[in-house]
Write an enzyme that holds these catalytic residues in place. Structure first.
Site, mmCIF file in Angstrom:
data_model
loop_
_atom_site.group_PDB
_atom_site.id
_atom_site.type_symbol
_atom_site.label_atom_id
_atom_site.label_comp_id
_atom_site.label_asym_id
_atom_site.label_seq_id
_atom_site.Cartn_x
_atom_site.Cartn_y
_atom_site.Cartn_z
ATOM 1 N N ALA A 1 0.350 23.069 21.364
ATOM 2 C CA ALA A 1 -0.717 23.629 22.215
ATOM 3 C C ALA A 1 -0.132 24.459 23.347
ATOM 4 C CB ALA A 1 -1.582 22.485 22.767
ATOM 5 N N SER B 1 7.054 28.277 13.947
ATOM 6 C CA SER B 1 8.226 27.753 14.676
ATOM 7 C C SER B 1 9.521 28.399 14.160
ATOM 8 C CB SER B 1 8.321 26.236 14.501
ATOM 9 O OG SER B 1 7.093 25.612 14.814
ATOM 10 N N HIS C 1 13.334 36.581 9.294
ATOM 11 C CA HIS C 1 12.836 36.898 10.644
ATOM 12 C C HIS C 1 14.011 36.798 11.624
ATOM 13 C CE1 HIS C 1 9.939 37.447 13.759
ATOM 14 N NE2 HIS C 1 9.955 36.209 14.198
HETATM 15 N N1 APR Z 1 4.460 17.905 17.613
HETATM 16 C C1 APR Z 1 3.558 18.737 18.155
HETATM 17 N N2 APR Z 1 3.844 19.614 19.153
HETATM 18 C C2 APR Z 1 5.100 19.613 19.614
HETATM 19 C C3 APR Z 1 6.093 18.763 19.096
HETATM 20 C C4 APR Z 1 5.737 17.878 18.050
HETATM 21 N N3 APR Z 1 6.613 17.039 17.492
HETATM 22 N N4 APR Z 1 7.240 19.010 19.770
HETATM 23 C C5 APR Z 1 6.975 19.981 20.660
HETATM 24 N N5 APR Z 1 5.671 20.352 20.585
HETATM 25 C C6 APR Z 1 4.926 21.308 21.395
HETATM 26 C C7 APR Z 1 5.434 21.388 22.836
HETATM 27 O O1 APR Z 1 5.029 20.241 23.595
HETATM 28 C C8 APR Z 1 4.777 22.685 23.308
HETATM 29 O O2 APR Z 1 3.518 22.471 23.934
HETATM 30 O O3 APR Z 1 5.046 22.631 20.933
HETATM 31 C C9 APR Z 1 4.571 23.476 21.997
HETATM 32 C C10 APR Z 1 5.317 24.786 21.967
HETATM 33 O O4 APR Z 1 4.752 25.619 22.924
HETATM 34 P P1 APR Z 1 5.612 26.614 23.843
HETATM 35 O O5 APR Z 1 6.760 25.877 24.446
HETATM 36 O O6 APR Z 1 4.679 27.317 24.749
HETATM 37 O O7 APR Z 1 6.245 27.623 22.758
HETATM 38 P P2 APR Z 1 5.541 28.874 22.043
HETATM 39 O O8 APR Z 1 5.824 30.112 22.804
HETATM 40 O O9 APR Z 1 4.144 28.538 21.690
HETATM 41 O O10 APR Z 1 6.456 28.959 20.714
HETATM 42 C C11 APR Z 1 6.486 27.932 19.767
HETATM 43 O O11 APR Z 1 6.984 29.414 17.943
HETATM 44 O O12 APR Z 1 7.620 31.662 17.860
HETATM 45 C C12 APR Z 1 8.055 30.334 17.843
HETATM 46 O O13 APR Z 1 10.257 30.497 18.781
HETATM 47 C C13 APR Z 1 8.944 30.004 18.996
HETATM 48 O O14 APR Z 1 9.731 27.970 18.033
HETATM 49 C C14 APR Z 1 8.861 28.513 19.008
HETATM 50 C C15 APR Z 1 7.422 28.254 18.626
#
Ligand code: APR
Length: 313
Positions: A11, A122, A178
């Protein structure tokens, strides 16, 4: 007919924008899932989004949660769980930290959402989507990675700006992994049917190819974290193609079983997305230079997949 259910796993920045687009397009009810430490954050975002939707008379529901049970029965699952890049990091640098996260998500996806069409965002993308499919045992048609739609949009934008052309007239596709070895397929690129090489000088084109390859890093350098508006828009285009049985031809990371000469690997290729998920992988003709670039890109992807395969868990 019941509304469709869309589970957004993660989220954070991309997850929030995904939810925003799902609500704006009324694609279905949204479950915004995150880890327990972020549950109240997810709930707050969900409420904010529902209130935003209410202003336009939207009826879709947005639920913030850290309980997998709330994701049960999802039609579409979009995974952004993980850590984004910081300046100076490559996507591959994230493999150690994001691998246990994708494994945790895979185990829960298998248990709670066995029928979902799964879109992985991810990073490192091609290795994470490979692991998600391997670990869940889901059919290859139902597991796809988002990269090519985004990379192609970046390439198209840079071309349009350089040529003073309309985005609408540019047809361009970026294939391969990618990463910095991704392959803009210049032999298929046209401006309303006019081959690209007739429209742009060689040095300008190679600068644009280079900028496209480093397009994600450019934004990380500027913002200190990964892009989120365009990645979310790209994944939503893929989700819409599935939900609406649109048969769109999109460049996506798909599971290869011999196409382009590669096996047991996820990599960006042109696919048709419809109600069956990845309904077809298209093998388009590539010239020798493009084949060479694809081989280099596949080798980079394979090296990260090898790390994943060796890591216990
Ligand atoms: N289950 C669910 N959510 C998780 C888990 C998990 N096991 N571990 C981490 N998260 C959540 C984090 O708590 C965080 O809120 O995933 C979210 C990632 O959000 P951001 O840190 O804002 O990252 P974001 O910019 O959305 O990118 C996410 O996508 O493009 C790729 O490289 C980027 O790997 C990264 C991913």
């Amino acid at each position: 007919m019941a509304r469709k259910k869309i589970a957004l796993i993660g989220a954070g920045n991309i997850g929030g924008e995904l939810a925003n687009l799902c609500v704006a397009k009324e694609l279905g009810d949204v479950v915004l899932f995150d880890i327990p430490a972020k549950e109240s954050f997810a709930k707050g975002k969900a409420l904010d989004l529902e209130q935003s939707s209410a202003m336009n008379g939207g009826d879709v529901r947005v639920t913030g949660t850290s309980k997998w049970e709330d994701c049960a029965g999802s039609d579409v699952m979009i995974i952004t769980a993980g850590i984004p890049r910081k300046p100076g990091q490559s996507r591959d640098d994230l493999v150690g930290v994001n691998l246990p996260i994708i494994r945790d998500v895979a185990d829960n996806a298998k248990k709670h959402c066995p029928n979902a069409f799964v879109i992985v965002i991810s990073n490192p993308l091609d290795a994470m989507v490979y692991e998600l499919k391997r670990r869940t045992g889901f059919a290859a048609e139902k597991v796809v990675g988002m990269a090519g739609v985004l990379d192609s949009a970046r390439f198209t934008l840079f071309l349009a700006r350089e040529l003073g052309a309309s985005i609408k007239d540019i047809r361009a596709m970026v294939l391969g992994g990618h990463g910095d070895d991704m392959v803009p397929v210049l032999s298929n690129c046209t401006i309303s049917g006019v081959p690209l090489p007739q429209m742009i000088a060689k040095d300008k084109l190679s600068a644009i190819v280079d900028r496209t390859r480093k397009g994600g890093g450019e934004i990380v350098g500027l913002m200190g974290t990964s892009a989120y508006y365009a990645p979310a828009a790209a994944a939503i285009a893929m989700a819409e193609a599935y939900l609406g049985d649109q048969k769109r031809l999109l460049p996506c990371a798909a599971y290869l079983t011999g196409e382009y000469g590669y096996k047991d690997l996820y990599m960006g290729v042109p696919v048709v997305i419809g109600a069956g998920g990845v309904e077809k992988i298209l093998e388009i003709p590539l010239n020798d230079e493009e084949k060479g670039m694809l081989a280099k890109s596949a080798a980079s992807v394979q090296s990260v997949v090898d790390v994943v395969k060796k890591a216990a868990g």
